[in-house]
Design an enzyme around this catalytic site. Structure first.
Site, PDB file in Angstrom:
ATOM      1  N   SER A  86       0.831  -1.201   0.000  1.00 38.43           N
ATOM      2  CA  SER A  86       0.000   0.000   0.000  1.00 38.43           C
ATOM      3  C   SER A  86       0.879   1.270   0.000  1.00 38.43           C
ATOM      4  O   SER A  86       1.858   1.340  -0.731  1.00 38.43           O
ATOM      5  CB  SER A  86      -0.951  -0.049   1.203  1.00 38.43           C
ATOM      6  OG  SER A  86      -2.014   0.850   1.065  1.00 38.43           O
ATOM      7  N   ASP A 218      -9.115  -6.061  -5.264  1.00 36.28           N
ATOM      8  CA  ASP A 218      -8.750  -4.995  -4.340  1.00 36.28           C
ATOM      9  C   ASP A 218      -9.803  -3.896  -4.373  1.00 36.28           C
ATOM     10  O   ASP A 218     -10.020  -3.262  -5.403  1.00 36.28           O
ATOM     11  CB  ASP A 218      -7.379  -4.433  -4.746  1.00 36.28           C
ATOM     12  CG  ASP A 218      -6.729  -3.582  -3.687  1.00 36.28           C
ATOM     13  OD1 ASP A 218      -7.448  -2.861  -2.972  1.00 36.28           O
ATOM     14  OD2 ASP A 218      -5.489  -3.629  -3.579  1.00 36.28           O
ATOM     15  N   HIS A 246      -6.975  -6.168  -0.928  1.00 35.66           N
ATOM     16  CA  HIS A 246      -5.847  -5.252  -0.761  1.00 35.66           C
ATOM     17  C   HIS A 246      -4.737  -5.841   0.105  1.00 35.66           C
ATOM     18  O   HIS A 246      -3.573  -5.474  -0.033  1.00 35.66           O
ATOM     19  CB  HIS A 246      -6.346  -3.937  -0.145  1.00 35.66           C
ATOM     20  CG  HIS A 246      -5.340  -2.833  -0.148  1.00 35.66           C
ATOM     21  ND1 HIS A 246      -4.701  -2.410  -1.293  1.00 35.66           N
ATOM     22  CD2 HIS A 246      -4.844  -2.051   0.864  1.00 35.66           C
ATOM     23  CE1 HIS A 246      -3.868  -1.420  -1.005  1.00 35.66           C
ATOM     24  NE2 HIS A 246      -3.929  -1.188   0.297  1.00 35.66           N
TER      25      HIS A 246
END
Length: 269
Positions: A86, A218, A246
């Site tokens: 991320s 995601d 994710h």
């Protein structure tokens, strides 16, 4: 004196994303160690068990200090494989700029992969800002803000609202991992994420091989936006986890482990 790593042994260093900590990599770290590799899971400043108040973190470099400290103490002849998730991709890229001789490979897992010094298209920039809480009106739906410097200034930290955590982070992950995460997530420092979009040009980073792991289900960083980012700074190889949310370290840890080993094997081939 620390002994040198065996040729078949790799040292993976994991960098978490917003709100998370080194704890989120526990499945990967365990699998890699069982297979004879080393794994280090960093807690960035104000994350995991790091005792810093995230509202006091002033910049990306301040946030990344634990990662920089770790890389700086590595023996001169030792390199590591960095793996980020991320917005932790920005922290990893910043570390690559400062310590290019310490990184043999960089793996971005549904992560921010922005070329240092490059211009970012508005479409991608706005998504990154929303994901980091920097556009308040659009981000306030999913984030709770803390205004440590007063309501007239930008927030000092953000944490995802509980009702969105399952859908945005862990929509395909086992319920027990989601439950664990809800007890460990912490507010993340907004000022650190401001710096991700302003990392200066660093030509040395081009010498470090980069691998991207795309996440097919995601809900936080949608696949088509990952594709847009990949086109701007193409990696040497892209893997796809079609069934991953994710948080691939929870939803498809075995497959992600195999991708990491496959990517690492290319270093000695």
């Amino acid at each position: 004196m620390r002994s040198k790593l065996k040729m078949s042994e790799h040292h993976f260093v994991f960098v978490h994303g917003a709100g998370h900590g080194g704890w989120c990599w526990y499945k990967l770290a365990n699998s890699l160690r069982e297979n004879g590799h080393k794994a280090t899971c960093i807690d960035l400043k104000g994350a995991g068990i790091n005792q810093t108040d995230p509202n006091t973190v002033t910049s990306l470099d301040d946030y990344d200090e634990p990662l920089y400290a770790f890389l700086s103490q590595l023996p001169i002849d030792q390199k590591v494989i960095l793996v980020s998730h991320s917005v932790g991709g920005g922290s990893m890229t910043a570390a690559m700029c400062l310590f290019p001789s310490k990184v043999s490979l960089a793996v971005y897992v549904a992560a921010a992969m922005v070329k240092p010094g490059a211009l970012i298209p508005d479409s991608l920039k706005n998504v990154m800002k929303i994901c980091s809480g920097l556009i308040e009106k659009e981000a306030e739906k999913i984030w709770d803000f803390t205004f440590g410097n007063g309501p007239q200034n930008i927030p000092t930290s953000i944490i995802m609202k509980p009702e969105y955590v399952r859908d945005k982070f862990y929509n395909e992950s086992p319920m027990e991992d989601y439950t664990l995460a809800t007890t460990l997530l912490r507010p993340a420092p907004v000022m650190a994420f401001v710096g991700i979009m302003g990392i200066p040009e660093a030509p040395e980073t081009e010498k470090i091989p980069r691998v991207y792991v795309k996440t097919g289900k995601d809900h936080m960083f949608q696949p088509h936006l990952q594709d847009l980012m990949l086109a701007l700074w193409p990696p040497s190889k892209t893997f796809i986890l079609q069934e991953s949310d994710h948080s691939a370290f929870f939803s498809q840890p075995q497959e992600l482990n195999q991708f990491l080993l496959q990517a690492a094997s290319s270093l000695s081939s």
